[in-house]
Design a protein around this motif. Structure first.
Motif, PDB file in Angstrom:
ATOM      1  N   THR A  71       5.672  -4.998   4.239  1.00 48.74           N
ATOM      2  CA  THR A  71       4.596  -4.071   4.591  1.00 48.74           C
ATOM      3  C   THR A  71       4.858  -3.427   5.943  1.00 48.74           C
ATOM      4  O   THR A  71       4.693  -2.213   6.111  1.00 48.74           O
ATOM      5  CB  THR A  71       3.241  -4.804   4.603  1.00 48.74           C
ATOM      6  N   LEU A  72       5.276  -4.213   6.921  1.00 49.72           N
ATOM      7  CA  LEU A  72       5.563  -3.667   8.250  1.00 49.72           C
ATOM      8  C   LEU A  72       6.744  -2.697   8.201  1.00 49.72           C
ATOM      9  O   LEU A  72       6.735  -1.665   8.877  1.00 49.72           O
ATOM     10  CB  LEU A  72       5.830  -4.799   9.238  1.00 49.72           C
ATOM     11  N   LYS A  73       7.742  -3.014   7.387  1.00 54.44           N
ATOM     12  CA  LYS A  73       8.889  -2.117   7.245  1.00 54.44           C
ATOM     13  C   LYS A  73       8.447  -0.788   6.633  1.00 54.44           C
ATOM     14  O   LYS A  73       8.871   0.283   7.080  1.00 54.44           O
ATOM     15  CB  LYS A  73       9.958  -2.768   6.375  1.00 54.44           C
ATOM     16  N   LYS A  74       7.589  -0.836   5.612  1.00 54.77           N
ATOM     17  CA  LYS A  74       7.095   0.394   4.998  1.00 54.77           C
ATOM     18  C   LYS A  74       6.324   1.225   6.018  1.00 54.77           C
ATOM     19  O   LYS A  74       6.484   2.442   6.066  1.00 54.77           O
ATOM     20  CB  LYS A  74       6.193   0.089   3.803  1.00 54.77           C
ATOM     21  N   ARG A  75       5.513   0.580   6.829  1.00 54.01           N
ATOM     22  CA  ARG A  75       4.742   1.308   7.839  1.00 54.01           C
ATOM     23  C   ARG A  75       5.666   1.952   8.868  1.00 54.01           C
ATOM     24  O   ARG A  75       5.453   3.089   9.278  1.00 54.01           O
ATOM     25  CB  ARG A  75       3.752   0.386   8.534  1.00 54.01           C
ATOM     26  N   ALA A  76       6.676   1.238   9.297  1.00 48.56           N
ATOM     27  CA  ALA A  76       7.622   1.790  10.271  1.00 48.56           C
ATOM     28  C   ALA A  76       8.391   2.959   9.659  1.00 48.56           C
ATOM     29  O   ALA A  76       8.598   3.987  10.316  1.00 48.56           O
ATOM     30  CB  ALA A  76       8.582   0.715  10.743  1.00 48.56           C
ATOM     31  N   ASN A  77       8.821   2.828   8.407  1.00 46.36           N
ATOM     32  CA  ASN A  77       9.554   3.904   7.744  1.00 46.36           C
ATOM     33  C   ASN A  77       8.665   5.112   7.499  1.00 46.36           C
ATOM     34  O   ASN A  77       9.123   6.244   7.577  1.00 46.36           O
ATOM     35  CB  ASN A  77      10.151   3.418   6.424  1.00 46.36           C
ATOM     36  N   MET A  78       7.385   4.886   7.204  1.00 46.49           N
ATOM     37  CA  MET A  78       6.458   5.992   6.999  1.00 46.49           C
ATOM     38  C   MET A  78       6.332   6.804   8.276  1.00 46.49           C
ATOM     39  O   MET A  78       6.345   8.025   8.259  1.00 46.49           O
ATOM     40  CB  MET A  78       5.094   5.472   6.572  1.00 46.49           C
ATOM     41  N   MET A  79       6.239   6.117   9.407  1.00 47.63           N
ATOM     42  CA  MET A  79       6.114   6.827  10.681  1.00 47.63           C
ATOM     43  C   MET A  79       7.379   7.616  10.990  1.00 47.63           C
ATOM     44  O   MET A  79       7.319   8.730  11.491  1.00 47.63           O
ATOM     45  CB  MET A  79       5.809   5.841  11.813  1.00 47.63           C
ATOM     46  N   THR A  80       8.531   7.067  10.650  1.00 44.31           N
ATOM     47  CA  THR A  80       9.788   7.778  10.862  1.00 44.31           C
ATOM     48  C   THR A  80       9.832   9.037  10.010  1.00 44.31           C
ATOM     49  O   THR A  80      10.238  10.104  10.469  1.00 44.31           O
ATOM     50  CB  THR A  80      10.988   6.864  10.523  1.00 44.31           C
ATOM     51  N   SER A  81       9.388   8.927   8.762  1.00 42.08           N
ATOM     52  CA  SER A  81       9.366  10.081   7.863  1.00 42.08           C
ATOM     53  C   SER A  81       8.413  11.146   8.373  1.00 42.08           C
ATOM     54  O   SER A  81       8.716  12.340   8.320  1.00 42.08           O
ATOM     55  CB  SER A  81       8.951   9.661   6.452  1.00 42.08           C
ATOM     56  N   LEU A  82       7.251  10.741   8.870  1.00 42.91           N
ATOM     57  CA  LEU A  82       6.296  11.702   9.402  1.00 42.91           C
ATOM     58  C   LEU A  82       6.859  12.423  10.622  1.00 42.91           C
ATOM     59  O   LEU A  82       6.595  13.607  10.833  1.00 42.91           O
ATOM     60  CB  LEU A  82       4.982  11.005   9.769  1.00 42.91           C
ATOM     61  N   ASN A  83       7.634  11.731  11.424  1.00 39.64           N
ATOM     62  CA  ASN A  83       8.237  12.352  12.602  1.00 39.64           C
ATOM     63  C   ASN A  83       9.236  13.437  12.222  1.00 39.64           C
ATOM     64  O   ASN A  83       9.468  14.374  12.981  1.00 39.64           O
ATOM     65  CB  ASN A  83       8.943  11.311  13.465  1.00 39.64           C
ATOM     66  N   ARG A  84       9.851  13.301  11.061  1.00 39.20           N
ATOM     67  CA  ARG A  84      10.872  14.262  10.632  1.00 39.20           C
ATOM     68  C   ARG A  84      10.289  15.513   9.994  1.00 39.20           C
ATOM     69  O   ARG A  84      11.007  16.491   9.815  1.00 39.20           O
ATOM     70  CB  ARG A  84      11.825  13.584   9.655  1.00 39.20           C
ATOM     71  N   LEU A  85       9.006  15.480   9.624  1.00 36.30           N
ATOM     72  CA  LEU A  85       8.385  16.638   8.998  1.00 36.30           C
ATOM     73  C   LEU A  85       8.251  17.763  10.015  1.00 36.30           C
ATOM     74  O   LEU A  85       7.929  17.547  11.174  1.00 36.30           O
ATOM     75  CB  LEU A  85       7.009  16.279   8.448  1.00 36.30           C
TER      76      LEU A  85
END
Length: 94
Positions: A71-85
């Motif tokens: 779950t923590l990995k998914k949250r961290a990856n989601m934030m990384t993806s949002l930063n790239r938008l």
């Protein structure tokens, strides 16, 4: 960016050193010793022992989290993806 790690704790993703499964605590004397020393220095933020599923190690503190490593990995990856938008808000207002 920030990551909510449970129990009303939010940390900066850039400060995260490692996220490990709580079950590894009893299998590694090195991790046990590190946590013991950090507890003496009051740098461990604990949750109910029965609820801890992961251990989040940051530059300054160690957090016991009720959330799983996955779950923590998914949250961290989601934030990384949002930063790239890209931000297209100016184009839609014209």
């Amino acid at each position: 960016m920030f990551i909510h790690i449970g129990d009303d704790h939010v940390i900066q993703s850039k400060d995260v050193v490692s996220i490990i499964d709580h079950t590894l605590l009893s299998s590694s004397s090195i991790i046990e010793e590190m946590i013991f020393n950090q507890r003496k220095n009051k740098r461990v933020v604990e949750t109910d022992e029965n609820e801890a599923k992961s251990i989040v190690i940051t530059k300054d503190y160690i957090y016991f989290s009720p959330l799983s490593v996955y779950t923590l990995k998914k949250r961290a990856n989601m934030m990384t993806s949002l930063n790239r938008l890209e931000d297209f808000t100016d184009e839609t207002e014209a």
